[in-house]
Scaffold this motif. Structure first.
Motif, mmCIF file in Angstrom:
data_model
loop_
_atom_site.group_PDB
_atom_site.id
_atom_site.type_symbol
_atom_site.label_atom_id
_atom_site.label_comp_id
_atom_site.label_asym_id
_atom_site.label_seq_id
_atom_site.Cartn_x
_atom_site.Cartn_y
_atom_site.Cartn_z
ATOM 1 N N SER A 804 -33.129 -64.564 23.049
ATOM 2 C CA SER A 804 -32.773 -65.333 21.864
ATOM 3 C C SER A 804 -32.078 -64.499 20.801
ATOM 4 N N GLN A 805 -32.002 -63.183 20.983
ATOM 5 C CA GLN A 805 -31.325 -62.311 20.014
ATOM 6 C C GLN A 805 -29.831 -62.167 20.320
ATOM 7 N N TYR A 806 -29.227 -63.140 21.006
ATOM 8 C CA TYR A 806 -27.822 -63.123 21.411
ATOM 9 C C TYR A 806 -27.547 -62.040 22.457
ATOM 10 N N CYS A 807 -28.594 -61.446 22.980
ATOM 11 C CA CYS A 807 -28.441 -60.287 23.852
ATOM 12 C C CYS A 807 -28.784 -60.648 25.292
ATOM 13 N N VAL A 808 -28.164 -59.938 26.235
ATOM 14 C CA VAL A 808 -28.471 -60.060 27.655
ATOM 15 C C VAL A 808 -28.889 -58.691 28.155
ATOM 16 N N GLU A 809 -29.961 -58.639 28.945
ATOM 17 C CA GLU A 809 -30.463 -57.358 29.447
ATOM 18 C C GLU A 809 -30.495 -57.359 30.970
ATOM 19 N N LEU A 810 -30.251 -56.188 31.551
ATOM 20 C CA LEU A 810 -30.400 -55.979 32.984
ATOM 21 C C LEU A 810 -31.640 -55.123 33.209
ATOM 22 N N TRP A 811 -32.484 -55.543 34.157
ATOM 23 C CA TRP A 811 -33.716 -54.810 34.464
ATOM 24 C C TRP A 811 -33.755 -54.494 35.956
ATOM 25 N N ASN A 812 -34.288 -53.326 36.271
ATOM 26 C CA ASN A 812 -34.550 -52.964 37.657
ATOM 27 C C ASN A 812 -35.890 -53.570 38.049
ATOM 28 N N THR A 813 -35.880 -54.440 39.054
ATOM 29 C CA THR A 813 -37.108 -55.158 39.414
ATOM 30 C C THR A 813 -38.090 -54.296 40.202
ATOM 31 N N GLU A 814 -37.639 -53.155 40.717
ATOM 32 C CA GLU A 814 -38.539 -52.251 41.432
ATOM 33 C C GLU A 814 -39.295 -51.354 40.452
ATOM 34 N N SER A 815 -38.545 -50.749 39.519
ATOM 35 C CA SER A 815 -39.167 -49.816 38.566
ATOM 36 C C SER A 815 -39.638 -50.509 37.301
ATOM 37 N N CYS A 816 -39.206 -51.765 37.087
ATOM 38 C CA CYS A 816 -39.510 -52.520 35.863
ATOM 39 C C CYS A 816 -38.983 -51.817 34.617
ATOM 40 N N LEU A 817 -37.860 -51.126 34.758
ATOM 41 C CA LEU A 817 -37.228 -50.438 33.636
ATOM 42 C C LEU A 817 -35.924 -51.140 33.278
ATOM 43 N N LYS A 818 -35.639 -51.140 31.970
ATOM 44 C CA LYS A 818 -34.385 -51.750 31.526
ATOM 45 C C LYS A 818 -33.217 -50.844 31.901
ATOM 46 N N VAL A 819 -32.182 -51.452 32.476
ATOM 47 C CA VAL A 819 -31.008 -50.706 32.920
ATOM 48 C C VAL A 819 -29.920 -50.717 31.855
ATOM 49 N N ALA A 820 -29.714 -51.857 31.214
ATOM 50 C CA ALA A 820 -28.594 -51.953 30.279
ATOM 51 C C ALA A 820 -28.754 -53.135 29.350
ATOM 52 N N ASP A 821 -28.058 -53.047 28.198
ATOM 53 C CA ASP A 821 -27.900 -54.162 27.262
ATOM 54 C C ASP A 821 -26.465 -54.661 27.369
ATOM 55 N N CYS A 822 -26.286 -55.967 27.314
ATOM 56 C CA CYS A 822 -24.945 -56.548 27.303
ATOM 57 C C CYS A 822 -24.794 -57.350 26.021
ATOM 58 N N ARG A 823 -24.006 -56.834 25.111
ATOM 59 C CA ARG A 823 -23.796 -57.523 23.837
ATOM 60 C C ARG A 823 -22.350 -57.963 23.723
ATOM 61 N N GLY A 824 -22.155 -59.132 23.207
ATOM 62 C CA GLY A 824 -20.810 -59.676 23.082
ATOM 63 C C GLY A 824 -20.829 -61.110 22.595
ATOM 64 N N HIS A 825 -21.873 -61.854 22.972
ATOM 65 C CA HIS A 825 -21.983 -63.232 22.499
ATOM 66 C C HIS A 825 -22.364 -63.263 21.025
ATOM 67 N N LEU A 826 -21.892 -64.304 20.343
ATOM 68 C CA LEU A 826 -22.108 -64.412 18.907
ATOM 69 C C LEU A 826 -23.206 -65.407 18.550
ATOM 70 N N SER A 827 -23.865 -65.954 19.560
ATOM 71 C CA SER A 827 -24.947 -66.901 19.316
ATOM 72 C C SER A 827 -25.869 -66.901 20.537
ATOM 73 N N TRP A 828 -26.830 -67.801 20.563
ATOM 74 C CA TRP A 828 -27.827 -67.844 21.634
ATOM 75 C C TRP A 828 -27.185 -67.912 23.007
ATOM 76 N N VAL A 829 -27.737 -67.173 23.938
ATOM 77 C CA VAL A 829 -27.280 -67.207 25.325
ATOM 78 C C VAL A 829 -28.221 -68.133 26.094
#
Length: 1192
Positions: A804-829
């Protein structure tokens, strides 16, 4: 003739006589019966073109209103649109109760209405077909003033167009049903660019007179909206006639609550449009008697006197009215050639009409060759070269393409084509095609790698067609410049959402934001330098090297929020849907639109491709589920069994037996077999809305999520519930009563092998074992965000999560660690989806855009995000920036070099630099203030004075005192003596404060007051009750004699420090006035509001000088892309910079916009400006830092 019409003709007679060629104009007037042959000869006897035109006007001036109208229509038909526009205001009103005309018993009212609407006249030889005409009229009467469709269909050449025109030649029909007029559009076989041209021309015709629009619509959607407006407001209760419609998608552009009569060969073209539909079938051919009647009229003989070849000719023509008329016309001119034309027909095997392009049917082309045979040799050559080629001879297309381009280059420069030129749209759409076909590779590269061409073309047709051309001709462009091709395609792909908006952005300024190695940047830089010498303002983004754009494509297919988007199984197409009630389908590589369907009567919440790619399912707030043909856009099925809005839909993963699952607010899941009209199974079990559903990879199970806090697994074959996992339990603690917490399970996704299920609820992702229901793993995202959607990649161990923070995140499902943030949208995704091969994923948002991201690129580059509260010091040639990033590190950034020093890590709420860059003051969330010494990066002073988070902090000019605010209190801390003073008198939170001369301080608050303090004694010197609502900002004049206040009460005021009453109260803003600034000479005040408007006022008189919002944006959009949050004048008071949704520079003298810099994000809070007004620093809501320098 009416006096008004006569005066208009007299007023413009010079302009008319100067430009018109009389021959064609008189042809129209003679056929209308308003000009005699003797008068025509009289005009022709004049020596020069101008004298002939003057004589024609002189004759018209002696005639009646019908002559004026006929002259006006003739000008329109012959392409003199500008001259016709001069006469528009003088068109006399026509009374519906006109007298009968001598020609055919038609009233003058009918004649005028049909002429103005461009309805074709009767053929020279006309035979009545009363039964069909009456049938069409009956259907038109059935529309009864309501939107709907009447379709005339039949084989090509069967007379559909003549019948349509004849049906509206009826006084009662026009007067009772279509008093707003009739508007004829010849459609034919079109591509999207040609259709846009048709729509532009129609809108221009309908907007004659008091023009409501200043420019042509730039795309089909905009043209459709404009057509709807014009039909409803300028031409209500009128009939639109669409002649020769080939494709269903064409009708979408006209599906806007109009009354429409159309002719077509395919009666199914209306299947995908809304409203009542009526059909009239036209028999395939004329009977023998009707055919003979046409021939007899042409040759002026009785039917009984026709030669015996007449019957054979009718037989060979298969009763086609078109061909019979053509042969009849030829026989009228050559009455002794009956046997010759019969033999020609037989030899050419002219038996049926097969192919059409506007009306160039294949058999008609052959028939045309008959008439070419009788032409003079010199004229015959034109036809031989351009339209008729001998059988068995290959058409020399390469030479023709080259000739076309060469001829174009002699007459035009590509970038100088004007939108009002008749053929400009053709060249914008097909110039590159002709160059490629002619093997003019060098010229094609020069065209495609030209910013001027890109600017000109995207302004007219948008970016998608250009991107398509870069893909289409990449093999050619790569030969010349592989990197350049990639640079330009990426530039268009990532800026497409800007290039399709109004007002159109400065493409050179956009190009300057590209990487310095890009050919786009290099070309933009060269052009910007040249224009800067002439006074044009351009900005260099000098720290852009640190910014990496992770999106591969950005498209803006919708006019409202995008709720869902998905890939086709082959990854080549994307379907999307949203709040604008439409389904859009476009190419995944280029964004080129393939389909646009008005899918539902309310918001469309979800869409899904079938595995075989043949179908797209949509579901909506209107409670319906629809199945569409993914190629043609035709509606295949409509399911209407849910009793509440339908939230989700998905197809099975295998196409052997295709099933669709849907989930609704009625708590039910339903399974649909596309071969059946009714629901196959209904699944009961959820006790609240079903939010999402997904089939397992083997299609044996269906998972569903619900607002009841559960995930359920269902057996697809039996529709029985197999498992239920109470996800809500993982959020409950002993302190939280179960009934008080709402846990909505948002979405679910299966792993590739079907062994695990990923589930999202609140701010957590859970991984469950599909067999045992055991919890395998858990991921917690940020505590301040809620997960909107998530998806598993079936090819790698990744999950993509929309927050809900206009942000998209990529997570590794094996390690449960965040891989990256994807920012670019100007409103809710709202949605995230991996492509079938996992190489990319797409995101859809409230900001009306869809972004396509490359998975590998995103995984390698995860940018640090800055908070928007920064401090900037401009010192000589240095630009030093103090900022806090998203992992709480304090950064000192050199804006010129990009060097970053990481100072400390802490829960900092605000910070500032001392004027001489020796110290840093930090305000903490716990109310503590700390001083950091820059040379050794150590905390050497600390004080706890505030009870809540510190909101603002500043050094005095000598750096010896630190002033901070928290809630309603202000603290003044003398660092040398360690003494402090609290300034406490505001009743509500302090909005901000500003230091004045002689140890004085100005503060303003939510309580509506502004106070002047002595920071040594802590006493109030002045207390101004300024506004009834929050004081949002204050500015102080350079002579420190005055200050301004702005408020949520929509007013601004100018005050003297010596008086407690305002000098001026500035009214006119229609929203909160958020910021203000005095000019350097204190004579002007600029104010900015939440509507995006900036107003410039005379300080002495309070007079409004300029409203800096002259160009309207898109409908519903704020002029400045949002609130105006900060303003600053240049030292000479001639220029103004403002921050809002983006940055804008204004000419203070004229109020005109000088330049716009579009940031990647939006909601800019503040703009820091250097004393020389040449360097600007800001941070957008994506946490991207911008250091901008005026290009010189």
């Amino acid at each position: 003739m009416d006096a008004k019409a006569r005066n208009c003709l007299l007023q413009h007679r010079e302009a008319l006589a100067k430009d018109i060629k009389t021959a064609c104009v008189m042809d129209h007037m003679v056929s209308d019966g308003v000009l005699t042959l003797a008068e025509e000869e009289r005009v022709k006897s004049e020596l020069t073109q101008r004298q002939r035109a003057a004589m024609l006007i002189q004759i018209i001036l002696k005639k009646d209103n019908n002559s004026y109208i006929s002259f006006y229509n003739a000008l329109l038909c012959e392409g003199y649109k500008d001259l016709a526009a001069l006469l528009y205001s003088g068109i006399p009103a026509v009374s519906p109760s006109g007298s009968k005309d001598r020609a055919g018993g038609i009233t003058s009212y009918v004649r005028t209405v049909l002429r103005e609407g461009g309805v074709p006249q009767r053929p020279v030889v006309f035979v009545t077909r009363k039964k069909l005409v009456n049938a069409i009229q009956q259907k038109l009467f059935k529309l009864n003033g309501e939107p709907g469709w009447v379709t005339i269909y039949g084989m090509a050449g069967c007379g559909k167009s003549v019948l349509a025109a004849e049906a509206v030649r009826d006084h009662c029909l026009l007067e009772d049903c279509f008093p707003g007029g009739v508007h004829w559009v010849s459609v034919g076989q079109q591509d999207k660019s040609q259709l846009l041209m048709k729509l532009q021309n129609l809108c221009t015709r309908l907007d004659q007179g008091d023009s409501l629009f200043q420019r042509l619509p730039l795309n089909i959607e905009e043209a459709k909206d404009r057509l709807r407006f014009l039909m409803l407001h300028k031409h209500p209760r009128s009939l639109l006639i669409l002649d020769d419609v080939w494709d269903p998608w064409v009708l979408k552009a006209f599906d806007n609550q109009c009354q429409i009569l159309l002719t077509t060969r395919d009666k199914s073209v209306t299947d995908s449009v809304m409203g009542p539909k009526y059909v009239v079938a036209v028999e395939n051919g004329l009977g023998t008697e009707k055919g003979l009647e046409i021939l007899s009229l042409f040759v002026n003989m009785k039917k009984t006197d026709l030669p015996e070849q007449a019957h054979s000719i009718i037989k060979e023509c298969k009763g086609s009215p078109l061909v019979v008329s053509l042969i009849g016309a030829l026989l009228r001119d050559f009455p002794n050639r009956w046997e010759y034309y019969l033999r020609q027909l037989q030899n050419k095997q002219f038996k049926r009409i097969r192919k059409s392009s506007s009306y160039d049917y294949e058999a008609l082309d052959e028939a045309m060759s008959i008439s070419v045979d009788v032409l003079r040799e010199d004229i015959k050559d034109y036809y031989t070269d351009l339209s008729i080629f001998q059988k068995g001879v290959k058409v020399p297309t390469k030479d023709l393409h080259k000739k076309m381009v060469t001829q174009f280059q002699r007459c035009q420069q590509p970038c100088t084509l004007s939108p009002d030129q008749e053929d400009c749209m053709y060249w914008y759409n097909f110039l590159a095609y002709h160059m490629a076909s002619a093997n003019m590779h060098k010229e094609l590269s020069a065209l495609m790698f030209s910013l001027n061409w890109i600017k000109a073309k995207t302004e007219l047709v948008g970016p998608a067609h250009l991107i398509h051309e870069f893909v289409e001709y990449r093999h050619i462009l790569d030969e010349k410049n592989c990197a350049g091709c990639e640079n330009f395609q990426e530039f268009l792909s990532l800026n497409g959402h800007l290039l399709g908006r109004q007002p159109f952005p400065n493409i050179v300024q956009l190009g300057l934001c590209e990487p310095e190695s890009s050919e786009v940047y290099q070309q933009a830089k060269l052009q910007a330098k040249q224009e800067a010498e002439d006074g044009m303002l351009y900005l260099e983004w000098i720290n852009k090297k640190a910014i990496k754009n992770l999106s591969r494509l950005v498209v803006r297919p919708h006019t409202d929020a995008v709720y869902c988007a998905c890939f086709s199984e082959d990854g080549q197409k994307i379907a999307s849907c949203g709040a604008d009630k439409t389904l859009q389908v476009f190419k995944a590589e280029t964004g080129e639109k393939l389909l646009e369907i008005k899918a539902h009567e309310d918001e469309v919440l979800c869409c899904a491709f079938s595995t075989d790619g043949k179908f797209i399912a949509t579901c909506s707030v209107d409670r319906k589920v629809k199945i569409w043909n993914s190629v043609t856009g035709e509606l295949v099925r409509t399911y209407d069994e849910h009793s509440e809005q339908v939230n989700c839909c998905c197809f099975t993963n295998h196409s052997q037996h295709l099933l669709l699952a849907t989930g609704s607010n009625d708590f039910f899941l339903k399974l649909w077999d596309l071969n059946q009209n009714e629901c196959r199974n209904t699944m009961f079990g959820h006790t609240n809305s079903v939010t999402h559903c997904r089939f397992s990879p083997d299609d044996k199970l269906l998972s569903s999520c619900s607002a009841d806090g559960t995930l359920k697994l269902w057996d697809v074959k039996s529709a029985n519930e197999m498992k239920s996992i109470y996800v809500k339990q993982f959020f409950l603690t002993s302190e939280d009563p179960q009934d008080d917490m709402e846990v909505i399970v948002r979405c679910c996704a299966w792993s590739a092998d079907g062994s695990r299920i990923m589930v999202a609820a609140k701010n957590k992702i859970f991984f469950f074992d599909a067999c045992t229901s055991d919890l395998l793993a858990e991921i917690q995202t940020g505590r301040h965000s809620t997960i909107q959607y998530c998806d598993f990649s079936l090819r790698n161990h990744l999950a993509v999560v929309a927050l809900s923070q206009y942000c998209v995140e990529l997570w590794n499902t094996e390690s449960c660690l965040k891989v990256a943030d994807c920012r670019g949208h100007l409103s809710w995704v709202h949605g995230v989806t991996f492509s079938p091969d996992g190489s990319s994923f797409l995101t859809s948002s409230d900001d009306q855009t869809i972004r396509v991201w490359e998975t590998k690129k995103v995984c390698k580059n995860s940018a640090i995000v800055l908070k928007q509260e920064i401090d900037v010091v401009f010192q000589e040639d240095k630009v030093m920036i103090l900022a806090v990033d998203d992992v709480r590190r304090l950064q000192l950034i050199n804006g010129r070099t990009g060097q970053i020093d990481y100072l400390t890590k802490a829960h900092v709420s605000c910070c500032c630099l001392s004027p001489h860059l020796q110290d840093v003051a930090l305000g903490h969330e716990d109310g503590t203030i700390k001083i950091l010494e820059l040379p050794n990066n150590k905390i050497f002073q600390s004080r706890t004075g505030h009870k809540k988070a510190v909101q603002h902090i500043r050094f005095t000019a000598d750096g010896k005192t630190v002033i901070s605010s928290s809630d309603s209190a202000i603290q003044v801390w003398n660092r040398q003596s360690e003494e402090y003073v609290f300034l406490q008198a505001h009743q509500e939170a302090v909005t901000d404060f500003r230091l004045l001369r002689k140890s004085r301080l100005l503060s303003w608050s939510f309580d509506g007051t502004v106070k002047v303090w002595n920071i040594i004694t802590g006493k109030i010197e002045k207390d101004f009750v300024c506004h009834q609502a929050t004081v949002l900002s204050c500015a102080v004049s350079s002579d420190t004699a005055k200050f301004s206040s702005t408020s949520a009460d929509k007013t601004a005021k100018i005050w003297s420090f010596e008086l407690l009453t305002p000098l001026q109260e500035l009214r006119g803003h229609s929203d909160c006035v958020r910021c203000s600034a005095f000019s350097a000479d204190s004579s002007l005040l600029a104010t900015g509001d939440d509507k995006g408007e900036i107003r410039i006022w005379n300080v002495s008189s309070g007079e409004l000088l300029h409203l800096c919002a002259p160009i309207p944006g898109e409908e519903g959009a704020a002029t400045h892309g949002g609130w105006v949050t900060d303003i600053c004048f240049s030292p000479d008071s001639k220029m103004l910079v403002s921050a809002g949704g983006y940055l804008k520079w204004w000419n203070v003298v004229t109020g005109e916009s000088l330049q716009t810099f579009y940031t990647n994000g939006t909601n800019l809070k503040k703009i820091h400006v250097s004393p020389d007004f040449k360097t600007y620093v800001t941070v957008d809501n994506l946490g991207i830092l911008y250091v901008l320098q005026v290009l010189e």
